[in-house]
Design a protein around this motif. Structure first.
Motif, PDB file in Angstrom:
ATOM      1  N   ARG A  68       2.522  91.888  91.255  1.00 11.83           N
ATOM      2  CA  ARG A  68       2.991  91.867  89.813  1.00 11.83           C
ATOM      3  C   ARG A  68       2.686  90.324  89.189  1.00 11.83           C
ATOM      4  O   ARG A  68       2.930  90.114  88.039  1.00 11.83           O
ATOM      5  N   VAL A  69       1.912  89.523  90.287  1.00 16.00           N
ATOM      6  CA  VAL A  69       1.933  88.302  89.894  1.00 16.00           C
ATOM      7  C   VAL A  69       0.471  88.166  88.950  1.00 16.00           C
ATOM      8  O   VAL A  69      -0.616  88.690  89.505  1.00 16.00           O
ATOM      9  N   LYS A  70       0.398  87.699  87.715  1.00 14.69           N
ATOM     10  CA  LYS A  70      -0.835  87.629  86.810  1.00 14.69           C
ATOM     11  C   LYS A  70      -1.748  86.572  87.525  1.00 14.69           C
ATOM     12  O   LYS A  70      -1.391  85.451  87.894  1.00 14.69           O
ATOM     13  N   VAL A  71      -2.939  86.990  87.334  1.00  6.15           N
ATOM     14  CA  VAL A  71      -4.051  86.063  87.963  1.00  6.15           C
ATOM     15  C   VAL A  71      -4.135  85.111  86.780  1.00  6.15           C
ATOM     16  O   VAL A  71      -4.175  85.512  85.642  1.00  6.15           O
ATOM     17  N   GLU A  72      -4.284  84.111  87.128  1.00  3.88           N
ATOM     18  CA  GLU A  72      -4.557  82.925  85.846  1.00  3.88           C
ATOM     19  C   GLU A  72      -5.962  83.135  85.484  1.00  3.88           C
ATOM     20  O   GLU A  72      -7.135  83.353  86.206  1.00  3.88           O
ATOM     21  N   LYS A  73      -6.149  82.822  84.385  1.00  2.00           N
ATOM     22  CA  LYS A  73      -7.595  83.078  83.433  1.00  2.00           C
ATOM     23  C   LYS A  73      -8.472  81.975  83.992  1.00  2.00           C
ATOM     24  O   LYS A  73      -7.894  80.723  84.173  1.00  2.00           O
ATOM     25  N   LYS A  74      -9.686  82.312  84.337  1.00  4.72           N
ATOM     26  CA  LYS A  74     -10.694  81.407  84.516  1.00  4.72           C
ATOM     27  C   LYS A  74     -11.062  80.647  83.401  1.00  4.72           C
ATOM     28  O   LYS A  74     -11.740  81.423  82.464  1.00  4.72           O
ATOM     29  N   LEU A  75     -11.281  79.575  83.589  1.00  6.03           N
ATOM     30  CA  LEU A  75     -11.845  78.649  82.247  1.00  6.03           C
ATOM     31  C   LEU A  75     -12.794  77.582  82.424  1.00  6.03           C
ATOM     32  O   LEU A  75     -12.931  77.089  83.814  1.00  6.03           O
ATOM     33  N   LEU A  76     -13.738  77.623  81.688  1.00  5.46           N
ATOM     34  CA  LEU A  76     -14.831  76.775  81.954  1.00  5.46           C
ATOM     35  C   LEU A  76     -15.032  75.979  80.602  1.00  5.46           C
ATOM     36  O   LEU A  76     -14.876  76.194  79.576  1.00  5.46           O
ATOM     37  N   LEU A  77     -15.620  74.717  80.729  1.00  5.54           N
ATOM     38  CA  LEU A  77     -15.986  73.530  80.020  1.00  5.54           C
ATOM     39  C   LEU A  77     -17.496  73.770  79.451  1.00  5.54           C
ATOM     40  O   LEU A  77     -18.512  73.964  80.237  1.00  5.54           O
ATOM     41  N   CYS A  78     -17.759  73.671  78.161  1.00  6.50           N
ATOM     42  CA  CYS A  78     -18.960  73.702  77.632  1.00  6.50           C
ATOM     43  C   CYS A  78     -19.629  72.504  78.110  1.00  6.50           C
ATOM     44  O   CYS A  78     -19.047  71.462  78.032  1.00  6.50           O
ATOM     45  N   THR A  79     -21.044  72.567  78.739  1.00  2.00           N
ATOM     46  CA  THR A  79     -21.712  71.285  78.986  1.00  2.00           C
ATOM     47  C   THR A  79     -22.019  70.269  77.868  1.00  2.00           C
ATOM     48  O   THR A  79     -22.148  69.054  78.309  1.00  2.00           O
ATOM     49  N   ILE A  80     -22.152  70.992  76.804  1.00  2.00           N
ATOM     50  CA  ILE A  80     -22.499  70.320  75.727  1.00  2.00           C
ATOM     51  C   ILE A  80     -21.541  69.580  74.827  1.00  2.00           C
ATOM     52  O   ILE A  80     -21.408  68.510  74.636  1.00  2.00           O
ATOM     53  N   CYS A  81     -20.595  70.291  74.394  1.00  2.00           N
ATOM     54  CA  CYS A  81     -19.345  69.929  73.618  1.00  2.00           C
ATOM     55  C   CYS A  81     -17.960  69.853  74.308  1.00  2.00           C
ATOM     56  O   CYS A  81     -17.100  69.320  73.687  1.00  2.00           O
ATOM     57  N   SER A  82     -17.973  70.324  75.659  1.00  2.00           N
ATOM     58  CA  SER A  82     -16.671  70.250  76.533  1.00  2.00           C
ATOM     59  C   SER A  82     -15.620  71.217  75.952  1.00  2.00           C
ATOM     60  O   SER A  82     -14.444  70.769  76.086  1.00  2.00           O
ATOM     61  N   GLN A  83     -15.989  72.264  75.135  1.00  2.00           N
ATOM     62  CA  GLN A  83     -14.922  73.154  74.614  1.00  2.00           C
ATOM     63  C   GLN A  83     -14.463  73.732  75.855  1.00  2.00           C
ATOM     64  O   GLN A  83     -15.672  74.372  76.495  1.00  2.00           O
ATOM     65  N   GLU A  84     -13.274  74.287  76.169  1.00  2.00           N
ATOM     66  CA  GLU A  84     -12.918  75.085  77.264  1.00  2.00           C
ATOM     67  C   GLU A  84     -12.960  76.595  76.487  1.00  2.00           C
ATOM     68  O   GLU A  84     -12.013  76.688  75.394  1.00  2.00           O
ATOM     69  N   MET A  85     -13.262  77.299  77.555  1.00  2.00           N
ATOM     70  CA  MET A  85     -13.279  78.831  77.109  1.00  2.00           C
ATOM     71  C   MET A  85     -13.029  79.736  78.302  1.00  2.00           C
ATOM     72  O   MET A  85     -13.384  79.537  79.330  1.00  2.00           O
ATOM     73  N   THR A  86     -12.316  80.889  78.009  1.00  2.00           N
ATOM     74  CA  THR A  86     -12.224  82.000  78.943  1.00  2.00           C
ATOM     75  C   THR A  86     -13.138  82.655  79.467  1.00  2.00           C
ATOM     76  O   THR A  86     -13.872  83.308  78.872  1.00  2.00           O
ATOM     77  N   VAL A  87     -13.361  82.687  80.773  1.00  2.00           N
ATOM     78  CA  VAL A  87     -14.401  83.660  81.449  1.00  2.00           C
ATOM     79  C   VAL A  87     -13.945  85.019  81.359  1.00  2.00           C
ATOM     80  O   VAL A  87     -12.760  85.233  81.873  1.00  2.00           O
ATOM     81  N   THR A  88     -14.765  86.106  80.977  1.00  2.00           N
ATOM     82  CA  THR A  88     -14.513  87.567  81.057  1.00  2.00           C
ATOM     83  C   THR A  88     -15.867  88.133  81.825  1.00  2.00           C
ATOM     84  O   THR A  88     -16.491  87.576  82.071  1.00  2.00           O
ATOM     85  N   LYS A  89     -15.591  89.516  81.888  1.00  2.00           N
ATOM     86  CA  LYS A  89     -16.571  90.242  82.600  1.00  2.00           C
ATOM     87  C   LYS A  89     -17.666  90.358  81.657  1.00  2.00           C
ATOM     88  O   LYS A  89     -18.818  90.158  82.348  1.00  2.00           O
ATOM     89  N   ASN A  91     -18.267  88.173  78.806  1.00  2.00           N
ATOM     90  CA  ASN A  91     -18.506  86.887  78.406  1.00  2.00           C
ATOM     91  C   ASN A  91     -19.213  86.843  76.892  1.00  2.00           C
ATOM     92  O   ASN A  91     -19.947  85.867  76.639  1.00  2.00           O
ATOM     93  N   THR A  92     -18.598  87.731  76.160  1.00  2.00           N
ATOM     94  CA  THR A  92     -19.183  87.668  74.917  1.00  2.00           C
ATOM     95  C   THR A  92     -18.943  86.473  73.984  1.00  2.00           C
ATOM     96  O   THR A  92     -19.745  86.142  73.344  1.00  2.00           O
ATOM     97  N   ASP A  93     -17.424  86.059  74.273  1.00  2.00           N
ATOM     98  CA  ASP A  93     -17.388  84.841  73.581  1.00  2.00           C
ATOM     99  C   ASP A  93     -18.122  83.535  73.873  1.00  2.00           C
ATOM    100  O   ASP A  93     -18.704  82.899  72.945  1.00  2.00           O
ATOM    101  N   LEU A  94     -18.419  83.492  75.130  1.00  2.00           N
ATOM    102  CA  LEU A  94     -19.197  82.257  75.710  1.00  2.00           C
ATOM    103  C   LEU A  94     -20.513  82.485  75.197  1.00  2.00           C
ATOM    104  O   LEU A  94     -21.056  81.418  74.774  1.00  2.00           O
ATOM    105  N   ILE A  95     -21.252  83.707  75.099  1.00  2.00           N
ATOM    106  CA  ILE A  95     -22.534  83.769  74.728  1.00  2.00           C
ATOM    107  C   ILE A  95     -22.590  83.576  73.402  1.00  2.00           C
ATOM    108  O   ILE A  95     -23.616  82.746  72.647  1.00  2.00           O
ATOM    109  N   ARG A  96     -21.526  83.957  72.583  1.00  2.00           N
ATOM    110  CA  ARG A  96     -21.656  83.823  71.226  1.00  2.00           C
ATOM    111  C   ARG A  96     -21.498  82.317  70.775  1.00  2.00           C
ATOM    112  O   ARG A  96     -22.127  81.844  69.872  1.00  2.00           O
ATOM    113  N   HIS A  97     -20.760  81.486  71.573  1.00  2.00           N
ATOM    114  CA  HIS A  97     -20.477  80.027  71.411  1.00  2.00           C
ATOM    115  C   HIS A  97     -21.916  79.394  71.883  1.00  2.00           C
ATOM    116  O   HIS A  97     -22.378  78.543  70.921  1.00  2.00           O
TER     117      HIS A  97
END
Length: 174
Positions: A68-89, A91-97
């Motif tokens: 029942r323990v939730k797995v923490e979200k995996k976050l990555l930093l953009c190498t260009i603007c250093s914006q932190e975004m969540t990794v999903t299966k 990765n639509t948000d990452l691709i769009r960004h």
């Protein structure tokens, strides 16, 4: 026990005190002193269970069970603007960004995103993630939605030709 009068204002604090003292000392059906126990909230129940788990040595240091323990979200930093975004299966948000903000590819902005997504997909497949459907609900996964609809209509035609009624239509306004 007479209320005091100060500056034309009656002090009722003693009367209130005496009233509550009488109710406490001489309970009656007219003045119930017992209160109905309210059911405990789920939060209190969960804490009670976690405390029992900690005492029994079950689960983690907070008393939570492993499943029942939730797995923490995996976050990555953009190498260009250093914006932190969540990794999903997917990765639509990452691709769009990457495409819209920088005009670059996913691999340039988030180099480890595809590896983490593949890892998440393999964990979900090993866990048996069926997309939230029960085992009896998805009997033939190879059929598309249109094929399933066509098959349902053919089954309905077979029922009607055999004289077995399908769904009954409700009478009244439509």
């Amino acid at each position: 026990p007479i209320p005091k009068i100060r500056d034309g204002i009656i002090d009722y604090s003693f009367i209130c005190f005496a009233y509550h003292l009488l109710i406490f000392l001489y309970p009656s059906p007219l003045f119930p002193t017992t209160y109905i126990n309210m059911p405990e909230s789920h939060k209190a129940e969960r804490r009670r269970v976690q405390k029992a788990n900690r005492a029994a040595g079950i689960g983690d240091e907070m008393g939570r069970l492993a499943g029942r323990v939730k797995v923490e979200k995996k976050l990555l930093l953009c190498t260009i603007c250093s914006q932190e975004m969540t990794v999903t299966k997917s990765n639509t948000d990452l691709i769009r960004h990457a495409e819209n903000k920088h005009g670059k590819t996913l691999e340039i902005c988030f180099p480890a995103a595809t590896e983490l997504a593949n890892e998440m997909i393999s964990k979900a497949a090993a866990k048996g993630g069926g997309g939230g459907k029960s085992s009896g609900e998805n009997k033939n996964p190879s059929l598309s939605k249109a094929q399933k609809k066509k098959k349902a209509n053919l089954d309905m035609d077979d029922l009607l030709s055999a004289g077995i009624p399908g769904k009954k239509e409700k009478k009244g306004k439509k």
